[in-house]
Design a protein around this motif. Structure first.
Motif, PDB file in Angstrom:
ATOM      1  N   PHE A 100      -3.801  -1.867  10.561  1.00 13.33           N
ATOM      2  CA  PHE A 100      -3.520  -1.539   9.164  1.00 13.33           C
ATOM      3  C   PHE A 100      -4.360  -2.414   8.231  1.00 13.33           C
ATOM      4  O   PHE A 100      -4.928  -1.934   7.245  1.00 13.33           O
ATOM      5  CB  PHE A 100      -2.040  -1.728   8.855  1.00 13.33           C
ATOM      6  CG  PHE A 100      -1.137  -0.658   9.408  1.00 13.33           C
ATOM      7  CD1 PHE A 100      -1.576   0.645   9.572  1.00 13.33           C
ATOM      8  CD2 PHE A 100       0.188  -0.944   9.738  1.00 13.33           C
ATOM      9  CE1 PHE A 100      -0.748   1.639  10.078  1.00 13.33           C
ATOM     10  CE2 PHE A 100       1.032   0.039  10.234  1.00 13.33           C
ATOM     11  CZ  PHE A 100       0.565   1.328  10.408  1.00 13.33           C
ATOM     12  N   ASP A 101      -4.444  -3.707   8.542  1.00 19.03           N
ATOM     13  CA  ASP A 101      -5.277  -4.609   7.732  1.00 19.03           C
ATOM     14  C   ASP A 101      -6.748  -4.185   7.778  1.00 19.03           C
ATOM     15  O   ASP A 101      -7.454  -4.207   6.767  1.00 19.03           O
ATOM     16  CB  ASP A 101      -5.144  -6.050   8.242  1.00 19.03           C
ATOM     17  CG  ASP A 101      -3.810  -6.684   7.867  1.00 19.03           C
ATOM     18  OD1 ASP A 101      -3.270  -6.347   6.802  1.00 19.03           O
ATOM     19  OD2 ASP A 101      -3.322  -7.528   8.638  1.00 19.03           O
ATOM     20  N   LYS A 102      -7.184  -3.793   8.939  1.00 19.73           N
ATOM     21  CA  LYS A 102      -8.586  -3.406   9.131  1.00 19.73           C
ATOM     22  C   LYS A 102      -8.950  -2.189   8.277  1.00 19.73           C
ATOM     23  O   LYS A 102     -10.022  -2.165   7.640  1.00 19.73           O
ATOM     24  CB  LYS A 102      -8.834  -3.098  10.609  1.00 19.73           C
ATOM     25  CG  LYS A 102     -10.220  -2.557  10.926  1.00 19.73           C
ATOM     26  CD  LYS A 102     -10.322  -2.196  12.405  1.00 19.73           C
ATOM     27  CE  LYS A 102     -11.648  -1.524  12.734  1.00 19.73           C
ATOM     28  NZ  LYS A 102     -11.727  -1.134  14.172  1.00 19.73           N
ATOM     29  N   ILE A 103      -8.077  -1.190   8.239  1.00  9.52           N
ATOM     30  CA  ILE A 103      -8.422   0.027   7.488  1.00  9.52           C
ATOM     31  C   ILE A 103      -8.106  -0.123   6.000  1.00  9.52           C
ATOM     32  O   ILE A 103      -8.538   0.702   5.204  1.00  9.52           O
ATOM     33  CB  ILE A 103      -7.718   1.271   8.072  1.00  9.52           C
ATOM     34  CG1 ILE A 103      -6.185   1.173   7.938  1.00  9.52           C
ATOM     35  CG2 ILE A 103      -8.148   1.497   9.523  1.00  9.52           C
ATOM     36  CD1 ILE A 103      -5.445   2.441   8.354  1.00  9.52           C
ATOM     37  N   GLY A 104      -7.320  -1.148   5.642  1.00  3.55           N
ATOM     38  CA  GLY A 104      -7.105  -1.429   4.227  1.00  3.55           C
ATOM     39  C   GLY A 104      -5.851  -0.863   3.614  1.00  3.55           C
ATOM     40  O   GLY A 104      -5.781  -0.666   2.392  1.00  3.55           O
ATOM     41  N   THR A 105      -4.838  -0.605   4.427  1.00  5.95           N
ATOM     42  CA  THR A 105      -3.544  -0.212   3.868  1.00  5.95           C
ATOM     43  C   THR A 105      -2.642  -1.446   3.848  1.00  5.95           C
ATOM     44  O   THR A 105      -2.761  -2.312   4.715  1.00  5.95           O
ATOM     45  CB  THR A 105      -2.909   0.950   4.667  1.00  5.95           C
ATOM     46  OG1 THR A 105      -1.754   1.440   3.970  1.00  5.95           O
ATOM     47  CG2 THR A 105      -2.538   0.561   6.074  1.00  5.95           C
ATOM     48  N   PRO A 106      -1.764  -1.607   2.859  1.00  2.88           N
ATOM     49  CA  PRO A 106      -1.014  -2.856   2.690  1.00  2.88           C
ATOM     50  C   PRO A 106      -0.129  -3.207   3.880  1.00  2.88           C
ATOM     51  O   PRO A 106       0.382  -2.318   4.578  1.00  2.88           O
ATOM     52  CB  PRO A 106      -0.154  -2.588   1.457  1.00  2.88           C
ATOM     53  CG  PRO A 106      -0.844  -1.498   0.731  1.00  2.88           C
ATOM     54  CD  PRO A 106      -1.486  -0.648   1.774  1.00  2.88           C
TER      55      PRO A 106
END
Length: 381
Positions: free
Chosen positions: A329-335
């Motif tokens: 999730f951090d990698k793709i940019g969602t909180p």
């Protein structure tokens, strides 16, 4: 495997240019007067509205417009749509947009034929009749295009509740992945989170879960991960876009719950409190809740969490799998934290209060007491 009855009456028209035939699809169901529902004016700028209008006119279908549906759809807009549909004597609704538009359309379809307040359906009653429902889906996320559910927020009371009834299945849903190519990076990754959340609720919480369904869910999640990364690298990748869109549909059309028993939707229950308080995107809220909830819940279904780690990420322990999902999730940019959504201090207290109320309304309060909701959200800080 629990006994089950499975029936899904929605016809899917999937592929390039299918939206040009929407009038024909609707005419086959004898639709003559429809309420056309959409969100932003973007569909008029990019030509989709004109395409749809032309198809309706060619097939003798009159229509009236209802625009301005927002993300996290609201009851006031549903009331507006019901009034328009009644005055126009509509026999159908046509949603052109994402899940918010379609959820609104379903509520309008049910409310138009009901003498009371449509909110009754979100608080206990079930509709037995509705206008015919059609849609052109332009955002893959909710799966509303092939199910009979709808979620709407009552603004005054901050209640974000669901409705579900067989009469709310769309007659025909059009999925053209090309129409989804302009979805922003933010909403692509929020959608990925939403699809994964739909996939894991039953996977982790069910008291009985067939292996064939577990394997199916794992394949769907891996498809979402693979195609999300492909689309972030190349938004024009049609095949990745098509698989992503179909994964969204399949995650919540009933197939991932066939033979499954004793499950709930705790991540959605908590996220509904978040988005009703701060109006965050549904998928953004879910990517914050999921890893925190998984850390809190894992010991109750440790072998399932270990399987998740192994099958999805090639790892061994439950903790490694949870950490890997959060890292993705951090990698793709969602909180992945409450602070990223502005949920702190008094705002967090309000979210907790609303979630505790939701737990009672959803008959989940035995496990999700206010104390336990606090524990879960503490892990999301």
């Amino acid at each position: 495997m629990f006994d089950f009855t499975f029936h899904n009456p929605t016809k899917i028209q999937f592929g390039r240019g299918k939206e040009r035939n929407i009038g024909l699809y609707m005419r086959k169901f004898d639709a003559k007067r429809t309420l056309l529902i959409y969100g932003s004016e973007r569909i008029k700028k990019d030509g989709l509205f004109d395409t749809v209008a032309a198809s309706l006119k060619e097939n003798g279908i009159e229509f009236i417009e209802l625009g301005g549906v927002v993300s996290n759809p609201v009851l006031s807009k549903v009331y507006e749509g019901i009034e328009l549909a009644r005055k126009f004597n509509a026999d159908s609704v046509l949603s052109v947009g994402g899940g918010s538009c379609l959820d609104s359309a379903k509520a309008i379809a049910a409310g138009t034929l009901y003498d009371g307040d449509v909110w009754d359906f979100f608080t206990g009653k079930s509709p037995s009749a509705a206008l015919k429902i059609f849609d052109i889906i332009t955002l893959a996320a909710t799966g509303s295009e092939m199910n009979c559910g709808s979620v709407v927020t009552k603004e005054q009371t901050k209640q974000k509740y669901a409705i579900s009834a067989p009469c709310l299945y769309p007659k025909v849903s059009v999925i053209n992945p090309q129409l989804q190519a302009t979805v922003s990076r933010e909403y692509l990754v929020y959608s990925a989170s939403d699809i994964i959340a739909h996939s894991i609720e039953g996977y982790f919480t069910a008291s009985s879960h067939p292996d064939i369904i577990r394997a199916y869910i794992e394949a769907n999640i891996k498809t979402v991960i693979r195609t999300t990364e492909a689309l972030l690298a190349d938004p024009s990748d049609y095949d990745a876009r098509a698989e992503f869109a179909w994964a969204a549909t399949m995650a919540l059309n009933g197939l991932t719950y066939v033979g499954v028993g004793g499950f709930g939707y705790p991540n959605h229950m908590i996220e509904h409190a978040m988005s009703v308080v701060v109006d965050c995107a549904h998928g953004a809220g879910l990517s914050v809740v999921m890893p925190a909830w998984m850390k809190w819940y894992k010991d109750r279904k440790l072998s399932t969490f270990e399987r998740f780690a192994r099958e999805i990420f090639g790892l061994k322990s439950a903790d490694e799998g949870i950490t890997a999902l959060k890292a993705w999730f951090d990698k793709i940019g969602t909180p992945t934290s409450l602070a990223q959504l502005g949920i702190e201090g008094k705002v967090l207290d309000e979210v907790i209060d609303v979630a505790a109320t939701n737990a009672k309304a959803w008959n989940m309060v035995e496990l999700y007491s206010r104390e336990n909701i606090v524990k879960i959200l503490d892990l999301a800080k």
